[in-house]
Design a protein around this motif. Structure first.
Motif, PDB file in Angstrom:
ATOM      1  N   ALA A 221       0.812  -1.202   0.371  1.00 34.07           N
ATOM      2  CA  ALA A 221      -0.266  -0.036   0.246  1.00 34.07           C
ATOM      3  C   ALA A 221       0.960   1.310   0.131  1.00 34.07           C
ATOM      4  O   ALA A 221       0.493   1.794  -0.677  1.00 34.07           O
ATOM      5  N   HIS A 244      -5.755   4.195  -5.016  1.00 34.30           N
ATOM      6  CA  HIS A 244      -6.294   5.517  -4.106  1.00 34.30           C
ATOM      7  C   HIS A 244      -4.894   6.495  -4.360  1.00 34.30           C
ATOM      8  O   HIS A 244      -4.764   7.536  -3.290  1.00 34.30           O
ATOM      9  N   LYS A 245      -3.908   5.182  -3.264  1.00 30.66           N
ATOM     10  CA  LYS A 245      -2.975   5.583  -2.801  1.00 30.66           C
ATOM     11  C   LYS A 245      -2.057   5.889  -4.242  1.00 30.66           C
ATOM     12  O   LYS A 245      -0.637   6.304  -3.493  1.00 30.66           O
TER      13      LYS A 245
HETATM   14  N1  PMP Z   1      -1.805  -1.191   4.159  1.00 29.72           N
HETATM   15  C1  PMP Z   1      -1.328  -0.056   4.718  1.00 29.72           C
HETATM   16  C2  PMP Z   1       0.970   0.330   4.952  1.00 29.72           C
HETATM   17  C3  PMP Z   1      -1.467   0.972   4.577  1.00 29.72           C
HETATM   18  O1  PMP Z   1      -0.728   2.861   4.165  1.00 29.72           O
HETATM   19  C4  PMP Z   1      -2.762   1.281   4.266  1.00 29.72           C
HETATM   20  C5  PMP Z   1      -3.414   2.899   4.384  1.00 29.72           C
HETATM   21  N2  PMP Z   1      -3.475   3.303   5.312  1.00 29.72           N
HETATM   22  C6  PMP Z   1      -2.838   0.393   4.230  1.00 29.72           C
HETATM   23  C7  PMP Z   1      -2.969  -1.527   4.194  1.00 29.72           C
HETATM   24  C8  PMP Z   1      -4.993  -0.323   3.868  1.00 29.72           C
HETATM   25  O2  PMP Z   1      -5.459   1.085   2.769  1.00 29.72           O
HETATM   26  P1  PMP Z   1      -6.763   1.086   2.140  1.00 29.72           P
HETATM   27  O3  PMP Z   1      -7.269   1.338   3.420  1.00 29.72           O
HETATM   28  O4  PMP Z   1      -6.903   1.653   1.360  1.00 29.72           O
HETATM   29  O5  PMP Z   1      -7.263  -0.233   1.999  1.00 29.72           O
END
Ligand code: PMP
Length: 425
Positions: A221, A244-245
């Protein structure tokens, strides 16, 4: 950017003509960056939470609803064919971007969270886990890579073994090796920490897991948007990330899985599309990846994600990464000038995440006050409560940088923090 020209270019993303790194032009691609917040130009430093979207991604969403909207995989009419082609083309772009062996190894999901839940749930249901088995995760996992395994563990009495980290926020590899036993069934580790910035040696982590005959999932992520990911070179059995990231829409993400595993695992959800034949007595399932994509998917999300990846590949990724590294180094240097400021997460190998505390001031107050200057950072536990406990802090303030950020924005953050200190320190 000229959307029509951008979108009509049907070449694979590997062959896209490269743009020079020009910060002004890049910033002009992101409409939101020119807005004001509280009467000040927006300084967006919350990129680890979500990234802003370039106009080509925004246009692709509009274009889809204006000209191509139809359900996919089902109808033979023109619009349905257009939508199906666009969605499957996006899958191909993801496959190329992370260098998967086949597009069938790319499962579209809601995000990293759903990807991990899918793997934990289906592994459990496949009969791979027995009572007393062990799963290795790390001390710096996001809750999304802790809780799904606990849900699995609840009814299987499975134990989570946790790789500890040192005071810089680096995993202690010697301890990792010691965690393996004959009961170890899975390793699931974050590539880059969202609350510390640490980049973990995941290739090595995967190799060690494989030496023990154990599959490994990498939570990408926070790495996919800052590095060149090649799942084959990494050797990952599973790799998850959120659209989205990485400059794409929300509600779409990717689970990459090696075909041998995806073929072996049972479906996650039941419904339309994921079946081959349904009778009241027995249902047979579709091939991968469709077996894991029950119901109408986030079609426009997938298309937007494909466009986001294509946008990124219109640059040399190394140019973007080098700018982000310079921003991190500069911000680290500038913030350390502030008396009482402590950086949480000082690993040698870091992504552009800078978490900190200021003595005597609650992180929430920092976030609230600098917001009045139009500066967006994140405060809290960042969905990593065990990390907060490890560093003995209730919360941190976190600035996270993207390639569209500037050195002036870092200066503004520095100045705003000085102001906070004067007000509350
Ligand atoms: N793993 C990590 C390291 C993250 O930073 C995030 C989002 N902050 C997630 C998992 C979860 O991502 P999402 O909420 O987009 O499913």
């Amino acid at each position: 950017m000229d959307f029509d020209q951008f979108i009509q270019d049907t070449e694979t993303i590997k062959k896209i003509k490269k743009r020079k790194f020009n910060l002004d032009k890049i910033r002009a691609d992101f409409p939101i960056l020119s807005r004001e917040v509280n009467g000040k130009p927006l300084v967006y430093l919350d990129n680890a939470a979500t990234t802003q979207k370039p106009d080509v991604v925004i246009e692709s969403v509009k274009h889809y609803y204006a000209y191509e909207n139809a359900n996919i995989h089902r109808g033979l009419h023109h619009l349905s064919e257009l939508a199906t082609e666009a969605y499957e083309n996006a899958r191909l772009k993801v496959k190329e971007y992370i260098n998967a062996l086949s597009a069938s190894e790319i499962v579209f999901v809601r995000g990293a969270t759903e990807g991990i839940n899918l793997v934990a749930n289906t592994f459990c249901r496949s009969g791979q886990f027995q009572d007393g088995d062990e799963i290795i995760i790390s001390e710096m996992e996001h809750h999304a890579n802790i809780v799904p395994w606990q849900l699995v563990c609840e009814d299987k009495n499975i134990k989570l073994k946790v790789i500890p980290m040192n005071d810089r926020g680096e995993l202690i590899m010697e301890e990792y090796v010691k965690l393996f036993s004959s009961k170890t069934k899975f390793v699931s580790v974050v590539h880059a920490s969202n609350s510390l910035g640490t980049i973990n040696p995941v290739k090595e982590i995967i190799e060690i897991a494989h030496e023990h005959g154990v599959p490994a999932l990498i939570d990408g992520a926070q790495s996919i948007q800052h590095s060149r990911i090649d799942v084959q070179k990494l050797g990952a059995d599973f790799f998850v990330f959120s659209g989205h990231k990485i400059y794409g829409p929300t509600g779409i993400g990717v689970l990459y899985g090696k075909a041998e595993y995806l073929n072996m695992l049972p479906p996650y959800q039941g419904g339309g599309d994921m079946i081959r034949e349904v009778t009241f007595e027995k249902t047979t399932y579709n091939d991968i990846p469709t077996k894991f994509e029950a119901g109408t998917p986030n079609i426009v999300g997938g298309i937007g994600l494909g466009v986001a990846l294509k946008y990124l590949r219109s640059f040399n990724l190394e140019d973007l990464m080098s700018h982000e590294k310079k921003l991190l180094d500069y911000a680290t240097e500038r913030l350390l000038e502030i008396e009482g400021l402590k950086i949480i997460g000082t690993a040698k190998n870091k992504t552009s995440v800078l978490a900190f505390t200021i003595e005597g001031i609650h992180p929430y107050d920092i976030g609230t006050i600098i917001d009045t200057d139009g500066i967006a950072i994140r405060t809290g536990h960042h969905c990593t409560q065990p990390v907060m406990r490890r560093f003995n802090v209730p919360a941190t303030a976190r600035a996270s940088f993207s390639f569209y950020n500037t050195f002036e924005e870092v200066d503004k953050l520095h100045d705003a923090l000085i102001k906070v200190k004067k007000m509350l320190g």
